[in-house]
Design a protein around this motif. Structure first.
Motif, PDB file in Angstrom:
ATOM      1  N   ARG A 102       0.966  -1.120   0.040  1.00 38.77           N
ATOM      2  CA  ARG A 102       0.083   0.029  -0.031  1.00 38.77           C
ATOM      3  C   ARG A 102       0.808   1.326   0.050  1.00 38.77           C
ATOM      4  O   ARG A 102       0.628   2.155  -0.805  1.00 38.77           O
ATOM      5  N   ALA A 103       1.905   1.422   0.844  1.00 36.48           N
ATOM      6  CA  ALA A 103       2.837   2.501   0.886  1.00 36.48           C
ATOM      7  C   ALA A 103       3.656   2.761  -0.446  1.00 36.48           C
ATOM      8  O   ALA A 103       3.730   3.789  -1.095  1.00 36.48           O
ATOM      9  N   VAL A 104       4.015   1.610  -1.063  1.00 42.50           N
ATOM     10  CA  VAL A 104       4.616   1.808  -2.403  1.00 42.50           C
ATOM     11  C   VAL A 104       3.637   2.215  -3.601  1.00 42.50           C
ATOM     12  O   VAL A 104       3.678   3.043  -4.284  1.00 42.50           O
ATOM     13  N   ALA A 105       2.501   1.544  -3.351  1.00 40.98           N
ATOM     14  CA  ALA A 105       1.359   2.196  -4.364  1.00 40.98           C
ATOM     15  C   ALA A 105       0.975   3.500  -4.306  1.00 40.98           C
ATOM     16  O   ALA A 105       0.709   4.294  -5.249  1.00 40.98           O
ATOM     17  N   TRP A 106       0.803   3.974  -3.002  1.00 38.16           N
ATOM     18  CA  TRP A 106       0.626   5.353  -2.861  1.00 38.16           C
ATOM     19  C   TRP A 106       1.562   6.204  -3.240  1.00 38.16           C
ATOM     20  O   TRP A 106       1.436   7.417  -3.916  1.00 38.16           O
ATOM     21  N   ALA A 107       2.844   5.903  -3.428  1.00 35.03           N
ATOM     22  CA  ALA A 107       4.262   6.781  -3.730  1.00 35.03           C
ATOM     23  C   ALA A 107       4.078   6.573  -5.229  1.00 35.03           C
ATOM     24  O   ALA A 107       4.422   7.684  -5.881  1.00 35.03           O
ATOM     25  N   LYS A 108       3.775   5.531  -5.603  1.00 33.91           N
ATOM     26  CA  LYS A 108       3.955   5.317  -7.289  1.00 33.91           C
ATOM     27  C   LYS A 108       2.494   6.067  -7.816  1.00 33.91           C
ATOM     28  O   LYS A 108       2.718   6.691  -8.954  1.00 33.91           O
ATOM     29  N   TYR A 109       1.425   5.704  -7.419  1.00 35.60           N
ATOM     30  CA  TYR A 109       0.284   6.340  -7.688  1.00 35.60           C
ATOM     31  C   TYR A 109      -0.374   7.397  -6.775  1.00 35.60           C
ATOM     32  O   TYR A 109      -1.601   6.963  -6.137  1.00 35.60           O
ATOM     33  N   PRO A 110       0.158   8.442  -6.488  1.00 37.78           N
ATOM     34  CA  PRO A 110      -0.427   9.294  -5.461  1.00 37.78           C
ATOM     35  C   PRO A 110      -1.959  10.069  -5.772  1.00 37.78           C
ATOM     36  O   PRO A 110      -2.651  10.162  -4.784  1.00 37.78           O
ATOM     37  N   SER A 111      -2.296  10.156  -6.845  1.00 40.27           N
ATOM     38  CA  SER A 111      -3.795  10.465  -7.075  1.00 40.27           C
ATOM     39  C   SER A 111      -4.694   9.518  -7.417  1.00 40.27           C
ATOM     40  O   SER A 111      -5.836   9.684  -7.964  1.00 40.27           O
ATOM     41  N   LEU A 112      -4.257   8.252  -7.262  1.00 41.93           N
ATOM     42  CA  LEU A 112      -5.277   7.088  -7.612  1.00 41.93           C
ATOM     43  C   LEU A 112      -6.281   6.996  -6.295  1.00 41.93           C
ATOM     44  O   LEU A 112      -5.912   6.987  -5.277  1.00 41.93           O
ATOM     45  N   PRO A 113      -7.596   6.749  -6.559  1.00 39.24           N
ATOM     46  CA  PRO A 113      -8.541   6.524  -5.531  1.00 39.24           C
ATOM     47  C   PRO A 113      -8.394   5.379  -4.784  1.00 39.24           C
ATOM     48  O   PRO A 113      -7.724   4.358  -5.181  1.00 39.24           O
ATOM     49  N   SER A 114      -9.002   5.111  -3.502  1.00 38.87           N
ATOM     50  CA  SER A 114      -8.428   4.334  -2.447  1.00 38.87           C
ATOM     51  C   SER A 114      -8.986   2.924  -3.093  1.00 38.87           C
ATOM     52  O   SER A 114      -8.259   2.074  -2.975  1.00 38.87           O
TER      53      SER A 114
END
Length: 290
Positions: A136-148
């Motif tokens: 989850r931490a990696v995904a948020w860093a790679k796709y910061p504007s992606l919906p939850s």
């Protein structure tokens, strides 16, 4: 869709057709009869060795017989066209995220077919051993504007890629830079859980995890960058040895390498990394100590 490499598209097509046939409970001899070809030719097509019978007409006929839906039909037709382009004109090795409109991801298909994976990581841990919070931490860093909800889908997809680890016949060797286990993805609590998980995974009989410490003298790892070498069993029908593949995951896409001279250089890099890495027990002690 851009061309990949010399064999990836036809190998992917063969695996998909094989899976469709088995799900439909149709024998290879029956499938060959549908197309008017020999069972041997059918077997070579499913092995990804031969493309002679993988015309759109033949692929559509097989999809009709197997009861394949429209989305999956479009996928295998795209793979068949890609394989023909590569065979005729040659192809590059790069698959950009922006070009994957067909929805087909080669890496998990290759991973599920492999019998051995050797991975080197400089900063990020391999996806196959990541916890969900780390993902989850990696995904948020790679796709910061992606919906939850899209982040959740990404994590579910990542979890599916970890299933080969539960197969005792699938062997995994992971070589890590010390930076990869010290990097604080998601914060101290997330990383504490991740490090414990990493140590637990390393106790499995089919898994080896070793760390290249900071004090190791200059080695090739920093120059080679992160990569995975996937090796495969003998093909079931043609009995040929399926070529290994090096997978390099980049920020905007994936690189797949198959040529013998490229594979050889990565094997040399792996040998050098093994030379400077800590033992499995010392690596585990370092991970848990941190």
């Amino acid at each position: 869709m851009p061309a990949l490499g010399s064999t990836l598209a036809r190998r992917a097509l063969g695996r998909q057709l094989n899976a469709f046939r088995k799900k439909a409970e149709i024998s290879q001899a029956q499938a060959a009869k549908f197309l008017g070809i020999s069972p041997q030719t059918m077997g070579r097509m499913e092995d990804g060795v031969s493309m002679r019978s993988a015309t759109d007409l033949h692929v559509n006929e097989l999809c009709n017989r197997y009861g394949v839906g429209d989305d999956k039909r479009r996928l295998v037709l795209a793979l068949a066209r890609e394989a023909r382009i590569v065979a005729k004109h040659g192809g590059g090795w790069w698959r950009a995220d922006a070009d994957q409109g067909d929805g087909f991801d080669h890496y998990p298909v290759l991973l599920n077919s492999a019998q051995r994976m050797t991975a080197w990581r400089v900063v990020l841990l391999p996806e196959i051993v990541q916890t969900r919070d780390y993902q989850r931490a990696v995904a948020w860093a790679k796709y910061p504007s992606l919906p939850s909800d899209e982040i959740d889908k990404h994590i579910e997809s990542s979890a599916k890629r970890q299933r080969p680890l539960d197969d005792s016949a699938f062997t995994v060797e992971i070589l890590l830079s010390e930076a990869a286990i010290r990097e604080e993805w998601g914060g101290p609590a997330v990383m504490a859980e991740q490090r414990r998980h990493l140590a637990d995974i390393g106790r499995r009989s089919n898994v080896s995890i070793r760390v290249v410490p900071f004090q190791a003298r200059s080695h090739i790892g920093a120059l080679a960058g992160s990569f995975s070498l996937l090796e495969f069993p003998v093909l079931p029908h043609s009995k040929l040895v399926e070529p290994p593949v090096v997978h390099v995951e980049e920020y905007t896409g994936d690189l797949y390498l198959e040529r013998a001279e490229e594979i050889s250089r990565y094997r040399d890099a792996i040998a050098e990394l093994r030379r400077v890495a800590l033992s499995e027990s010392d690596s585990s002690a370092l991970i848990l100590g941190i």
